[in-house]
Design an enzyme around this catalytic site. Structure first.
Site, mmCIF file in Angstrom:
data_model
loop_
_atom_site.group_PDB
_atom_site.id
_atom_site.type_symbol
_atom_site.label_atom_id
_atom_site.label_comp_id
_atom_site.label_asym_id
_atom_site.label_seq_id
_atom_site.Cartn_x
_atom_site.Cartn_y
_atom_site.Cartn_z
ATOM 1 N N LYS A 33 40.286 66.192 55.527
ATOM 2 C CA LYS A 33 41.722 66.144 55.216
ATOM 3 C C LYS A 33 42.516 65.675 56.441
ATOM 4 O O LYS A 33 42.016 65.706 57.560
ATOM 5 C CB LYS A 33 42.196 67.528 54.765
ATOM 6 C CG LYS A 33 42.023 68.624 55.801
ATOM 7 C CD LYS A 33 42.245 70.003 55.182
ATOM 8 C CE LYS A 33 42.125 71.086 56.255
ATOM 9 N NZ LYS A 33 42.099 72.437 55.665
ATOM 10 N N ARG A 123 47.122 82.989 49.476
ATOM 11 C CA ARG A 123 47.784 81.700 49.687
ATOM 12 C C ARG A 123 47.648 80.876 48.419
ATOM 13 O O ARG A 123 48.620 80.326 47.917
ATOM 14 C CB ARG A 123 47.129 80.986 50.883
ATOM 15 C CG ARG A 123 47.716 79.625 51.194
ATOM 16 C CD ARG A 123 47.109 79.003 52.444
ATOM 17 N NE ARG A 123 45.769 78.468 52.227
ATOM 18 C CZ ARG A 123 45.101 77.745 53.127
ATOM 19 N NH1 ARG A 123 45.656 77.478 54.307
ATOM 20 N NH2 ARG A 123 43.891 77.290 52.873
ATOM 21 N N TYR A 251 63.223 59.515 82.186
ATOM 22 C CA TYR A 251 64.468 60.132 81.716
ATOM 23 C C TYR A 251 64.846 61.348 82.567
ATOM 24 O O TYR A 251 64.020 62.211 82.838
ATOM 25 C CB TYR A 251 64.316 60.605 80.270
ATOM 26 C CG TYR A 251 64.350 59.478 79.262
ATOM 27 C CD1 TYR A 251 65.520 58.758 79.051
ATOM 28 C CD2 TYR A 251 63.215 59.157 78.527
ATOM 29 C CE1 TYR A 251 65.550 57.727 78.115
ATOM 30 C CE2 TYR A 251 63.242 58.133 77.587
ATOM 31 C CZ TYR A 251 64.409 57.425 77.390
ATOM 32 O OH TYR A 251 64.441 56.405 76.470
HETATM 33 C C1 LIG Z 1 40.995 73.159 56.185
HETATM 34 C C2 LIG Z 1 40.134 73.946 55.283
HETATM 35 C C3 LIG Z 1 38.774 74.125 55.579
HETATM 36 C C4 LIG Z 1 38.145 73.691 56.879
HETATM 37 O O1 LIG Z 1 38.533 74.550 57.919
HETATM 38 P P1 LIG Z 1 37.908 74.419 59.388
HETATM 39 O O2 LIG Z 1 38.393 75.626 60.087
HETATM 40 O O3 LIG Z 1 38.450 73.175 59.968
HETATM 41 O O4 LIG Z 1 36.436 74.367 59.206
HETATM 42 C C5 LIG Z 1 37.989 74.757 54.627
HETATM 43 N N1 LIG Z 1 38.528 75.214 53.476
HETATM 44 C C6 LIG Z 1 39.835 75.088 53.168
HETATM 45 C C7 LIG Z 1 40.346 75.637 51.899
HETATM 46 C C8 LIG Z 1 40.687 74.463 54.076
HETATM 47 O O5 LIG Z 1 41.984 74.347 53.793
#
Ligand SMILES: *Cc1c(COP(=O)(O)O)cnc(C)c1O
Length: 343
Positions: A33, A123, A251
């Site tokens: 992602k 969540r 700056y």
């Molecule tokens: C982002 C995410 C993961 C991966 O998490 P990491 O800590 O990067 O391994 C796994 N499951 C869900 C639902 C996530 O949102």
């Protein structure tokens, strides 16, 4: 031009370590992602495919379509169903996470789904009591339930909560198995472990794992996994000059030379997704040089260290300085920064 160098050997090494811990490469879903945590979705997807991974996890339909050619199946975590899902009956190349019961009513008939289970985090996901209703709606609407999963709220902390959630998920799994028999759907797949949980414990019997950050070389628990960092961020020199004593750079003139010094300006700034260094405190580049003065939108200045400088090869340095986590540093790196594959 600035670039994010992606080490192929480091990435493949990490996948091998993760696959071993997870009980085989067929157990591993690569979480890609947010542009593969800033690393570059397509470049990483191609490597994961080369390694032999068949499943990925992303956040949105757009992200899934960007890398669809590299995987047999992609789970979309945060899709908001609108009835226009491009899934065809019988083809489960795209699997949608169902984050609440209503989503099953909204998603296009014929879609394939995994049920998110709310085992403590609150969540996303269905409550235990909603599972049967989910199967009923899915049957009525012709939606294929292929599996169920949950997410740990504190896999990265030593506390009993991890075990509480594991036990809760075990109950959900038993129920989902029962329901799949009752409704005559295929044997469900399950997954719960993110990176920290995978490092912490071998995956639950028969489960897949959803590994994000560990792929990129950042361990949270298990140093024995010997993960290698995959990305290093490099900037190019735009110009250089010599400051005489008393002259200030950038700056607000926050840094003033106390003696003659050769400085250079490099082509990365907060417009590229770096957190903005305001010119105070000890933030150092990979070679130990300090950024001098305030960071600009598209550049920063430091001691002249040649045509190229490594800004970081360890996001923890920036995370620590800014009081955040390494995810936050990496994921913000602009997709406009060129990604370069190196050995
Ligand atoms: C982002 C995410 C993961 C991966 O998490 P990491 O800590 O990067 O391994 C796994 N499951 C869900 C639902 C996530 O949102």
């Amino acid at each position: 031009m600035s670039e994010l160098r992606i080490s192929k050997s480091a990435y493949l090494h990490n996948l091998a370590a993760i696959a071993k811990k997870a009980g085989g490469e067929s157990r591993v879903m690569a979480v890609l992602k947010d542009n593969a945590y800033g690393h570059g979705a397509r470049i990483i997807a191609a490597l994961a495919n080369e390694f032999g991974l068949r499943r990925a996890v992303v956040r949105s339909l757009d992200e899934a379509l960007e890398i669809a050619e590299f995987f047999e199946q992609i789970l979309i975590l945060s899709h908001i169903p609108d009835g226009n899902e491009p899934s065809e009956a019988g083809n489960c190349a795209l699997v949608y996470g169902i984050n609440e019961l209503d989503a099953l009513n909204a998603i296009k008939a014929g879609s394939c789904v995994h049920l998110a289970c709310d085992t403590l985090m609150h969540r996303n996901g269905l409550r235990f009591e909603e599972l049967e209703r989910a199967y009923e709606i899915a049957r009525k609407r012709g939606v294929s339930v292929l599996g169920a999963y949950t997410h740990y709220r504190s896999a990265d902390e030593y506390s009993g909560e991890f075990d509480v959630q594991k036990n809760n998920f075990a109950r959900f799994k038993a129920r989902v198995r029962e329901l799949s028999v009752k409704f005559g759907t295929p044997a469900p797949v399950f997954h719960s472990h993110n990176s920290a949980a995978t490092e912490r414990a071998a995956s639950e019997e028969g489960e897949l794992v959803r590994v994000g950050m560990a792929q990129f070389g950042y361990a949270q628990f298990d140093e024995s996994l010997d993960l290698h960092r995959v990305a290093s961020l490099w900037a190019d020199r735009v110009s250089h000059r010599v400051l005489t004593k008393g002259e200030s750079v950038g700056y607000g003139g926050v840094f003033t030379a106390s003696e003659e010094i050769a400085v250079a300006t490099y082509d990365l700034g907060y417009g590229d997704g770096l957190l903005r260094y305001a010119g105070f405190g000890d933030l150092r580049l990979a070679n130990g040089a300090k950024i001098l003065g305030k960071m600009s939108m598209d550049s920063f200045s430091c001691e002249d260290v040649g045509e190229k400088v490594c800004v970081f090869d360890d996001a923890n340095v920036w995370a620590k300085f800014f009081g955040t986590i390494n995810y936050d540093i990496l994921v913000k790196l602009s997709p406009r920064i060129k990604r370069t594959l190196i050995d």
